[in-house]
Design a protein around this motif. Sequence first.
Motif, PDB file in Angstrom:
ATOM      1  N   THR A  19       5.609 -91.849  12.397  1.00 58.79           N
ATOM      2  CA  THR A  19       5.353 -93.530  11.982  1.00 58.79           C
ATOM      3  C   THR A  19       6.967 -93.926  11.602  1.00 58.79           C
ATOM      4  OG1 THR A  19       4.966 -92.417   9.935  1.00 58.79           O
ATOM      5  CG2 THR A  19       2.888 -92.473  11.176  1.00 58.79           C
ATOM      6  N   ALA A  20       7.044 -94.804  11.885  1.00 60.29           N
ATOM      7  CA  ALA A  20       8.467 -95.487  11.019  1.00 60.29           C
ATOM      8  C   ALA A  20       8.386 -94.867  10.146  1.00 60.29           C
ATOM      9  CB  ALA A  20       8.644 -96.705  11.655  1.00 60.29           C
ATOM     10  N   LYS A  21       7.872 -95.067   9.163  1.00 56.75           N
ATOM     11  CA  LYS A  21       8.255 -94.294   7.918  1.00 56.75           C
ATOM     12  C   LYS A  21       8.749 -92.622   8.301  1.00 56.75           C
ATOM     13  CE  LYS A  21       6.332 -93.868   3.104  1.00 56.75           C
ATOM     14  NZ  LYS A  21       5.340 -94.557   2.060  1.00 56.75           N
ATOM     15  N   GLN A  22       7.777 -92.147   8.953  1.00 57.71           N
ATOM     16  CA  GLN A  22       7.714 -90.616   8.602  1.00 57.71           C
ATOM     17  C   GLN A  22       9.279 -90.537   9.392  1.00 57.71           C
ATOM     18  OE1 GLN A  22       4.704 -89.616  11.550  1.00 57.71           O
ATOM     19  NE2 GLN A  22       3.618 -88.038   9.451  1.00 57.71           N
ATOM     20  N   LYS A  24      12.719 -92.606   9.495  1.00 56.57           N
ATOM     21  CA  LYS A  24      13.302 -93.419   8.271  1.00 56.57           C
ATOM     22  C   LYS A  24      13.143 -91.782   7.537  1.00 56.57           C
ATOM     23  CE  LYS A  24      14.100 -96.611   5.528  1.00 56.57           C
ATOM     24  NZ  LYS A  24      13.739 -98.249   4.603  1.00 56.57           N
ATOM     25  N   ILE A  25      12.772 -91.494   7.167  1.00 53.02           N
ATOM     26  CA  ILE A  25      12.693 -89.959   6.180  1.00 53.02           C
ATOM     27  C   ILE A  25      13.143 -88.806   6.364  1.00 53.02           C
ATOM     28  CG2 ILE A  25      11.018 -88.309   5.204  1.00 53.02           C
ATOM     29  CD1 ILE A  25       9.229 -90.457   3.946  1.00 53.02           C
TER      30      ILE A  25
END
Length: 145
Positions: A19-22, A24-25
Motif C-alpha cells: 500500500t502507499a502507506k507501507q 511511505k513507512i
Amino acid sequence: MSSSNIRKREPSNAPVEKTAKQQKIEVQRKKHEEKMVEYERIDALYNVKDEEMISALNYTIITEGEGRAVSESDQVRLHHTARTDNSGVLDDQVIKFQVGVGKVHTELQLSTIGMKKHGKRVVAVNSAFTLPQKTIFEIELLAIL
C-alpha cells in the motif's frame, strides 16, 4: 480420494503489492537507517564521547523554566529552530524524542538535559562534531512526557 488427486498449491512468484502507506513507512525507515549509519560513522571518525560533546556545547539560558529537570531517557517535546552561523534557517519545528536514544542530533539531545518545562536556551554547536557547519539552536522545552 487418493493422494495423486490432491494438487499442491505452487508458490506465486508475483510480487505482493504494498500500500502507499507501507511504501511511505519503508522509505522513512530506510532514510532513518541511513542517518543512523552516518551518525555512527561520524562519531567513530571524531571519536566523540558525550562528555566531550557536553563541554563543546555553548549555551545561554534565556528562561529557566519550572518543575523538574530533564534527565537522560526522558521523553520530551520541544520547539527548536536551527540556524547556520550566517542566519540561514535550517529547521524550525516541534519535535518529540527520548533523550539518549539517538533519533535526533546528539547536540540537540544533550542540550535538553537539565532543562525545565517552558525553559528556553540558545545553543551554539561547533562544526567539529556531527553538524556540517556552526549551528545555533534556539530551543524551548514544551513538555516532559
